[in-house]
Scaffold this active site. Structure first.
Site, PDB file in Angstrom:
ATOM      1  CG  ASP A 147      32.671  53.436   0.955  1.00  0.00           C
ATOM      2  OD1 ASP A 147      32.068  53.049   2.140  1.00  0.00           O
ATOM      3  OD2 ASP A 147      31.915  54.144   0.121  1.00  0.00           O
ATOM      4  CG  HIS A 162      37.982  54.832  -0.011  1.00  0.00           C
ATOM      5  ND1 HIS A 162      37.892  56.209   0.146  1.00  0.00           N
ATOM      6  CD2 HIS A 162      37.065  54.317  -0.750  1.00  0.00           C
ATOM      7  CE1 HIS A 162      36.944  56.627  -0.738  1.00  0.00           C
ATOM      8  NE2 HIS A 162      36.349  55.640  -1.242  1.00  0.00           N
TER       9      HIS A 162
END
Length: 744
Positions: free
Chosen positions: A91, A244
């Site tokens: 993300d 991430h």
């Protein structure tokens, strides 16, 4: 400069670009900054995160279902990842430092992943998104600005999705049907606030992807902990893993991949794309035609804004250095100049007390259609306490200027009439008729104090001095635009002249009040009409011929400054362009020896930096001030701008003290910096464009009102504190309005 009749020939039309380009450039800079602020989530960013809410409206099969939610139909359908398959998801990217390293690790271990990218990062780093697609990874949307969508309206949700797709199309030429809401986790975390968002997104054709396990790598708990949290709950179980690739230091994430992927592969796991794991069609669809070009244009504009910001930051640093350097030089050297003046007046100079200059002086007054002002000008000269002869050179006036002077019948005042030929020609004509070796030049709209001529010629006791610059003051300073020019004259011009005097490279003798040795003028070739700034031109020529040019701050002259923006624009445009012409004309001085080379290597660079380049970049201070107020940090931005303003205020206050001026006009200094500086920027830009396009600027005569009657010294004496000129015309002396402006 030439002032010609309107009848001398038709006016050549001005290039519209000269007026439009400066404004367009400023607008483009502002738009680029706004775009950059938006793609950096500095504009409309919403960092609120809603706390958990009840789950009464969420279907139970969704809460207990898998992490992949397809709610596009009437009945929501959840999907789970099959056993022995891990779907890696990343993300918040792409990130220019960590995304490439993560992509390298995935390629090294022959793994695929889904990257849920934000529109802001996609627009800023499109090459990384292209690499994701080219290397076989899937891309999903993670909104544009990363807000919690449960706080947003339906229109904002649509905008977040549309702008994210626009950035994705511009970067990789595709759209995607995958979506992950910001601040989401597992499917059972859906509640009555986030479920309507999921339905809204589904109605727009998106499949929402939640997670099974959260590595919590954003907290940087250590490589071992990241690997432990990312593992499925039971051996062999399929899972969607959250990691991430942006948002901070992701070195632990990279290291965790290097450990986790081999370990899981050894346990029989595969790392497919999401749709591949589910046996569904791929999420990417190609974008063509107008939509593709619009997307590419958007990404290109973002790229330009990113580059422009880098250039503007460098330019801001340059202008900051120039501004600080100029202020430091002005303060330091003005103090030196003030000490020298005090010593000279006390007779403690190197040569002891210098003799007073008492020889007669010729005062030249070139005049073209100066009906409103010429009477006050000549009368102020008649009150001089120094022996003078006055020669008014009427340059083909059509309003009876010469007749008004002759009607005064003042002794020692002569009028020369000539066909309209320009100011330089008028001054040269006056020089030929002058009977004195010292010549004072002034404008036809200026008034002198009784002591002005005497103070102006005293430096000629030094035989090396070829010219003297006087202290031009703004008389009509009661209006705001006049007050701004008053500040500029006292601080920007007169403080500069003190600095240049100490450096022995005075660039300009003001046309309103200057004195010359006639011999020096003739050696320099007289007044030239090669440029629109004949005063700057002749001053530079005097330096190149070895003459000293000094400043006499007590030789005050009161002039009527422009009272409208249009008149101010016309005047400063001519000054700015004329200064550029003079710098270019005398550019060879940089390579010459002796006094000319000294001026060329000291004076010309300083004038170029402080008069041409620094004002061109100065508006960046205000542009970044507005940018900082809008996008933050607001307090630090305001403090920095106030700091710059404080430095300017200190310099201005010191200049006002040296000129014995009241400090009241300085109350308008902040407004002057915000408005007046922008006007000067546009004028300078117009001058640059005129010079670069090879255009020729016409001289436009300013419309005068004749408000100046006599100088303060006429009543108060030369030693009195400078005050606003008195003698405004009464009802019986009203001047008829001017209806023409001369152009040549």
């Amino acid at each position: 400069m030439r002032h010609r009749h309107a009848a001398a020939g038709p006016r050549r039309p001005r290039l519209p670009l000269r007026y439009l380009l400066p404004s367009v450039l400023l607008v483009v800079v502002v738009v680029m900054l706004l775009l950059r602020g938006y793609v950096h989530s500095e504009f409309l960013a919403d960092h609120r995160v809603r706390p958990p809410a009840p789950t009464g409206t969420v279907p139970e099969k969704v809460l207990s279902g898998g992490p992949v939610l397809d709610a596009r139909g009437e009945t929501p359908v959840s999907h789970r990842v099959p056993d022995h398959k891990i779907v890696l998801t990343f993300d918040d990217g792409p990130d220019p430092e960590w995304t490439p390293k993560i992509l390298d690790k995935l390629a090294q271990h022959r793994a695929h992943a889904v990257f849920f990218v934000t529109g802001t990062m996609t627009a800023r780093y499109p090459e990384l998104v292209r690499r994701m697609v080219e290397e076989g990874h899937e891309v999903g949307l993670h909104t544009f600005n990363h807000p919690d969508l449960s706080y947003q309206s339906s229109a904002r949700v649509q905008r977040e999705l549309a702008q994210s797709q626009l950035a994705l199309a511009g970067a990789a030429g595709v759209h995607t049907s995958l979506f992950r809401p910001p601040y989401s986790s597992t499917a059972d975390a859906l509640d009555d606030r986030s479920w309507p968002v999921a339905r809204e997104v589904a109605r727009r054709g998106y499949i929402t992807t939640f997670i099974d396990t959260d590595s919590e790598d954003w907290a940087r708990p250590g490589v071992d902990e990241i690997v432990r949290r990312a593992m499925p709950e039971r051996p062999g179980q399929g899972a969607v893993v959250l990691m991430h690739d942006s948002g901070g230091d992701r070195s632990q994430t990279v290291a965790a991949l290097d450990r986790m992927l081999p370990e899981l592969r050894a346990q029989g796991y595969e790392f497919p794309r999401l749709t591949e794991a589910l046996g569904a069609p791929g999420p990417h669809s190609a974008v063509h035609g107008t939509d593709l070009w619009k997307a590419r244009a958007f990404v290109a504009a973002v790229g330009v804004s990113e580059s422009a910001m880098g250039v503007l930051v460098v330019a801001l640093a340059v202008v900051g250095v120039l501004v600080v350097a100029r202020f430091a030089l002005m303060l330091l050297l003005s103090a030196v100049h003030a000490r020298r003046v005090r010593r000279r007046r006390r007779g403690r100079g190197r040569d002891g007390r210098r003799p007073q200059v008492t020889e007669p002086v010729t005062v030249l007054v070139p005049a073209y259609n100066e009906r409103e002002c010429i009477t006050a000008t000549v009368r102020s000269l008649a009150a001089s306490d120094h022996p003078i002869e006055v020669i008014v050179v009427d340059d083909g006036s059509t309003d009876g200027t010469a007749d008004l002077v002759e009607a005064l019948g003042l002794p020692g005042v002569r009028v020369l009439r000539q066909p309209n030929a320009g100011k330089a020609a008028a001054l040269n004509n006056g020089l030929r008729h002058a009977s004195c070796d010292l010549v004072v030049m002034m404008d036809g709209d200026t008034v002198f104090e009784p002591s002005t001529v005497r103070e102006l010629v005293q430096p000629f006791a030094d035989p090396d001095v070829g010219a003297v610059a006087g202290n031009a003051k703004v008389g009509n300073r009661r209006r705001l635009i006049g007050a701004w020019q008053h500040i500029e004259y006292v601080m920007g011009f007169n403080l500069d002249r003190r600095m240049y005097d100490v450096l022995r490279c005075m660039p300009t003798i003001p046309g309103a009040v200057g004195a010359f040795r006639r011999e020096a003028l003739w050696r320099a070739g007289g007044m030239s009409d090669d440029t629109l700034a004949e005063d700057t031109d002749v001053t530079m020529a005097l330096h190149r011929h070895g003459w000293r040019v000094v400043y006499a701050e007590r030789a005050r002259a009161w002039t009527e400054a422009p009272e409208t923006v249009k008149q101010l624009w016309s005047q400063r445009y001519r000054w700015s362009y004329g200064t550029m012409q003079a710098i270019w004309k005398h550019r060879r001085a940089v390579l010459e020896r002796g006094p000319s080379g000294r001026f060329g290597r000291v004076g010309l660079p300083l004038v170029t930096l402080f008069t041409v380049f620094a004002p061109l970049l100065a508006p960046l201070i205000d542009v970044f001030f507005v940018y900082g107020l809008v996008f933050g940090p607001t307090l630090r931005t305001a403090a920095a701008w106030c700091g710059v303003l404080a430095v300017q205020a200190v310099c201005a206050a010191y200049a006002f003290r040296l000129d014995r001026e009241r400090l009241t006009p300085l109350l308008t200094l902040p407004l002057q910096q915000l408005l007046y500086r922008q006007l000067m920027y546009v004028v300078l830009m117009q001058s640059w464009i005129t010079a670069l396009t090879g255009g020729r600027l016409r001289w436009q005569k300013l419309r005068r009102t004749g408000l100046l009657g006599s100088a303060p010294g006429a009543l108060s004496g030369s030693g009195a504190e400078a005050r606003e000129p008195h003698g405004l015309y009464g009802p019986g002396e009203a001047r008829e309005p001017r209806t023409k402006s001369a152009v040549g």
